[in-house]
Every structure is written in C-alpha cells, then in structure tokens.
Design a protein around this motif. Sequence first.
Motif, PDB file in Angstrom:
ATOM      1  N   THR A  96       0.852  -1.188   0.000  1.00 50.25           N
ATOM      2  CA  THR A  96       0.000   0.000   0.000  1.00 50.25           C
ATOM      3  C   THR A  96       0.886   1.236   0.000  1.00 50.25           C
ATOM      4  O   THR A  96       1.923   1.266   0.660  1.00 50.25           O
ATOM      5  CB  THR A  96      -0.916   0.011   1.240  1.00 50.25           C
ATOM      6  OG1 THR A  96      -1.639  -1.213   1.299  1.00 50.25           O
ATOM      7  CG2 THR A  96      -1.888   1.176   1.188  1.00 50.25           C
ATOM      8  N   ILE A 125       1.056   5.605   0.270  1.00 55.81           N
ATOM      9  CA  ILE A 125       0.379   6.819   0.714  1.00 55.81           C
ATOM     10  C   ILE A 125       0.877   7.970  -0.153  1.00 55.81           C
ATOM     11  O   ILE A 125       2.082   8.136  -0.367  1.00 55.81           O
ATOM     12  CB  ILE A 125       0.625   7.070   2.219  1.00 55.81           C
ATOM     13  CG1 ILE A 125      -0.179   8.284   2.697  1.00 55.81           C
ATOM     14  CG2 ILE A 125       2.096   7.222   2.559  1.00 55.81           C
ATOM     15  CD1 ILE A 125      -0.271   8.396   4.212  1.00 55.81           C
ATOM     16  N   LEU A 156      -4.621   6.870   0.126  1.00 53.66           N
ATOM     17  CA  LEU A 156      -3.942   5.579   0.029  1.00 53.66           C
ATOM     18  C   LEU A 156      -4.315   4.914  -1.282  1.00 53.66           C
ATOM     19  O   LEU A 156      -5.440   5.095  -1.779  1.00 53.66           O
ATOM     20  CB  LEU A 156      -4.356   4.663   1.187  1.00 53.66           C
ATOM     21  CG  LEU A 156      -3.558   4.754   2.491  1.00 53.66           C
ATOM     22  CD1 LEU A 156      -3.627   6.155   3.080  1.00 53.66           C
ATOM     23  CD2 LEU A 156      -4.072   3.737   3.506  1.00 53.66           C
ATOM     24  N   ASP A 202       5.930   4.326   0.924  1.00 48.33           N
ATOM     25  CA  ASP A 202       5.383   3.068   1.419  1.00 48.33           C
ATOM     26  C   ASP A 202       4.540   3.362   2.654  1.00 48.33           C
ATOM     27  O   ASP A 202       4.955   4.115   3.536  1.00 48.33           O
ATOM     28  CB  ASP A 202       6.512   2.107   1.815  1.00 48.33           C
ATOM     29  CG  ASP A 202       7.100   1.369   0.616  1.00 48.33           C
ATOM     30  OD1 ASP A 202       6.359   1.126  -0.347  1.00 48.33           O
ATOM     31  OD2 ASP A 202       8.301   1.047   0.659  1.00 48.33           O
ATOM     32  N   TYR A 203       3.367   2.753   2.713  1.00 51.47           N
ATOM     33  CA  TYR A 203       2.551   2.841   3.920  1.00 51.47           C
ATOM     34  C   TYR A 203       3.211   1.985   4.991  1.00 51.47           C
ATOM     35  O   TYR A 203       3.553   0.831   4.746  1.00 51.47           O
ATOM     36  CB  TYR A 203       1.136   2.330   3.615  1.00 51.47           C
ATOM     37  CG  TYR A 203       0.166   2.392   4.772  1.00 51.47           C
ATOM     38  CD1 TYR A 203      -0.604   3.524   4.985  1.00 51.47           C
ATOM     39  CD2 TYR A 203       0.017   1.307   5.625  1.00 51.47           C
ATOM     40  CE1 TYR A 203      -1.507   3.582   6.033  1.00 51.47           C
ATOM     41  CE2 TYR A 203      -0.881   1.358   6.685  1.00 51.47           C
ATOM     42  CZ  TYR A 203      -1.637   2.485   6.876  1.00 51.47           C
ATOM     43  OH  TYR A 203      -2.532   2.537   7.922  1.00 51.47           O
ATOM     44  N   SER A 263       3.616  -0.508   7.589  1.00 54.00           N
ATOM     45  CA  SER A 263       2.846  -1.625   8.127  1.00 54.00           C
ATOM     46  C   SER A 263       3.208  -1.844   9.591  1.00 54.00           C
ATOM     47  O   SER A 263       4.273  -1.428  10.049  1.00 54.00           O
ATOM     48  CB  SER A 263       3.127  -2.899   7.325  1.00 54.00           C
ATOM     49  OG  SER A 263       4.501  -3.233   7.401  1.00 54.00           O
ATOM     50  N   HIS A 269      -6.534   5.719   9.035  1.00 57.22           N
ATOM     51  CA  HIS A 269      -5.168   5.641   8.504  1.00 57.22           C
ATOM     52  C   HIS A 269      -4.355   6.930   8.625  1.00 57.22           C
ATOM     53  O   HIS A 269      -3.123   6.878   8.617  1.00 57.22           O
ATOM     54  CB  HIS A 269      -5.214   5.228   7.030  1.00 57.22           C
ATOM     55  CG  HIS A 269      -5.843   3.899   6.807  1.00 57.22           C
ATOM     56  ND1 HIS A 269      -5.284   2.725   7.261  1.00 57.22           N
ATOM     57  CD2 HIS A 269      -6.998   3.548   6.170  1.00 57.22           C
ATOM     58  CE1 HIS A 269      -6.049   1.706   6.917  1.00 57.22           C
ATOM     59  NE2 HIS A 269      -7.099   2.184   6.260  1.00 57.22           N
TER      60      HIS A 269
END
Length: 389
Positions: free
Chosen positions: A42, A44, A58, A75-76, A78, A133
């Motif tokens: 995912t 952003i 996202l 990168d989101y 995690s 988020h």
Amino acid sequence: MLKAHPKEYDFFPRTWTLPGDFSAFRAEFDAITGKPLEKNATFIVKPEASSQGKGIFLTRNLDDIDPMGRIIVQDYISKPLLMENKKVDLRIYVLVTSCDPLRIYLYKDGLARFCTSDYVAPQASNMKDAFVHLTNYSINKASENFVEGSGTDGSKRSVNAAFDLLAADGYDVDEIWKEIADVVIKTMLAVQPKQAHLYNTCFPNHVAPACFELLGFDVMLKRVKQGVAKAMLIEVNLSPSLNSDTPWDRIIKRQLLMDIFNIVNPGSALKKALAAEKAKGFQRLTAPKSKSDSDRVLERQEQEDHHRKFNEFVEQLEDKRAKKTNFVKIFPCSDPAQTATYEGLRLPYEVPATVASKGRHDSIQKQLEEQQRKDELSKAKFKSRPAPK
C-alpha cells in the motif's frame, strides 16, 4: 546517504518524488495489471508543499497516480505501534542553534496525534477511511469521535502522556527517546554540509550564530515485537505550526517557545563578547595588510582558532541555559567517540556550479595555462642561450 550507509539510514519508508521518480515508482507495479508486485503493498500519496492532510490518500493502483503530478509517494508503514488500538504519530520538536559547527537540541515532550477510529490494516473496504489511517489533527478533529481531552487523554495529547501508555505496556521509553535522537542526528547530518555552505555564503564574517531553526519531526513508531519499537521518520517540517487550537496546544507550545528563547537569548555575557569581537574585527579591517604568504596563512589560522574558541564559549552558554529547560543537547554527543562515529557518516558536499562560478573557473584556468606557456617560453630561451666562455 541511503546508498552510502544503507544500514544506518533505514529509519524512513521508501519515498518517491514525482514526476522525477515516476519511472522508479512504476517499477513497483505489474506492467499489465497495474497492481503492486508485492502482495498487499500500500502506498500513501501526498501533494508536494501541502499541509493539514489536504489531498492525502492511500492506493494500490498505479492508475490513481498522476505521472506528471508534483506529489510525494511513500510506502505505507505496516505494523504501526498502536495506542488504545489506534494509530498515532508524534510531533517532535528540534532546535538547531548552529549549523557550522552543528548543534542540535531535542525537546523532551511534544504532541501525540491519535486517529479517531480503531486501526484496521489497509484493505479495499477501508482505504478511504482517513480516520483509520491518517493521524493529521486537521483531519481527525472533524470526526464525531474526536475527543479534545486534557492533555493526558483524548485525540491529541502530550508525547510524555502517550509514552506513559507505552511504559505501562512494557516498552522502554528511554530507549525510544534514544531511537528518536538517533533519527534526528542522522537526518541533520544528511543536510548539514549544504546548510553550512548556504549559511557561510550568507554570513561569511559572522562569528556567533546569526540565526536558529525550530524543526518539527513527524515520527511514527513501528512495532518490532512486544516491548520493542522502531522510530520511523515520516517527514520534517521546516515551519512547524505554533497555532494553539486546544488548551494542551497552548501549554506545550508556550513552554516550548519560552525554552527556545531562554537558550538563544544572547544575554549580557554574550553581548559583551560580541562587542569585543566587533572591535577586534574593526582592528583587523584597519590594520596594515600582511605582505607575505606565510603571514597571511598565520593570520588565517589565528582567526580560525579564535572563531573555534568563541563558538565553544557560545556552546557553553547554551548548554548552561538548556539545563533549565525541557531541551537536551543530542549533538555533539556527551561521548566524543559517539560524536566521531556520527561524523563518519557525513558525506562531502559538492557546491553546485553556477554561471558565475563557471566563469571564474574558466578565467583561472586560462590564467594558469597562460602562466604555464610563459614558463615554458622562459625555459626554452634559457636553454638556447650560449654557454658562458
């Protein structure tokens, strides 16, 4: 810095600045389906030079990205470390009182900003749920679940109050502060050579620091395992907001500003030293110029030594004042060996060429070539002279 020291600079998510990095970002996706090559990856997306969470979203689809847009893609993160089952980020305040030599103070408090909905990992059904988020205060204050709180609870509270939650859950808060300090130092070392060049260009003859900078580091904690967290840098704000929307904002930021001015305030001792330095500078300007190269080199060495001692004097004043505030000096480190280790990460800064600098370079090159030609002619004439009888 990431290429030179990949293990040391692993504290921020992969980042692409579009449109320049679009080709590299596109390589993360399948050429046919347009889906990420890494399962469930995912990203952003943030507009460049934006604030207050405007335009952030996202995605897992390349088609959602404007290849010519001026945007930042990351990168989101995690596995964020949750507090009260919610995603949280930390606004950490950093005071830079000098960039050459570099001096950094870390504020041992700040603001923790909570999402207003319980965290669920990104999936198709909740990708657009900003309250899950995105930790931005400007977004979450519009939620019906937003709680103003008293500073020790609510959707925005002090960093120390948030760290009390972590301590109760078995996390070593002192170790987290060390992680954050490490992130701040390494980030500043990455930009310091350029900042020092720009500063010395603007203030070539300034002995004491001519300015200071307050920075806002946005940090998110990533859960490694129970009791262990890793500080991840999201972004650095050059002009962190000092608006006070909540009572706790006013408490934190008022004390922050008071502590800053207590450190950078010149005070009578520094004013006297600056007056004496100004008088010495005038004497140097009006004194007869040294004629020999050796005298000029000696004079330059004496001046550099004097500047070094004066900066040490200023640093001692700042350190003495900082002890009465909520700031702690994190660089130079209290351990000289640790400072040397950090200094070893620094990369040389190549001053970018300008039209003027290129013209000076070409002119000097021509002078050198002309001098070399004259020397060769002189040698040739000397050799052609008849030998004395």
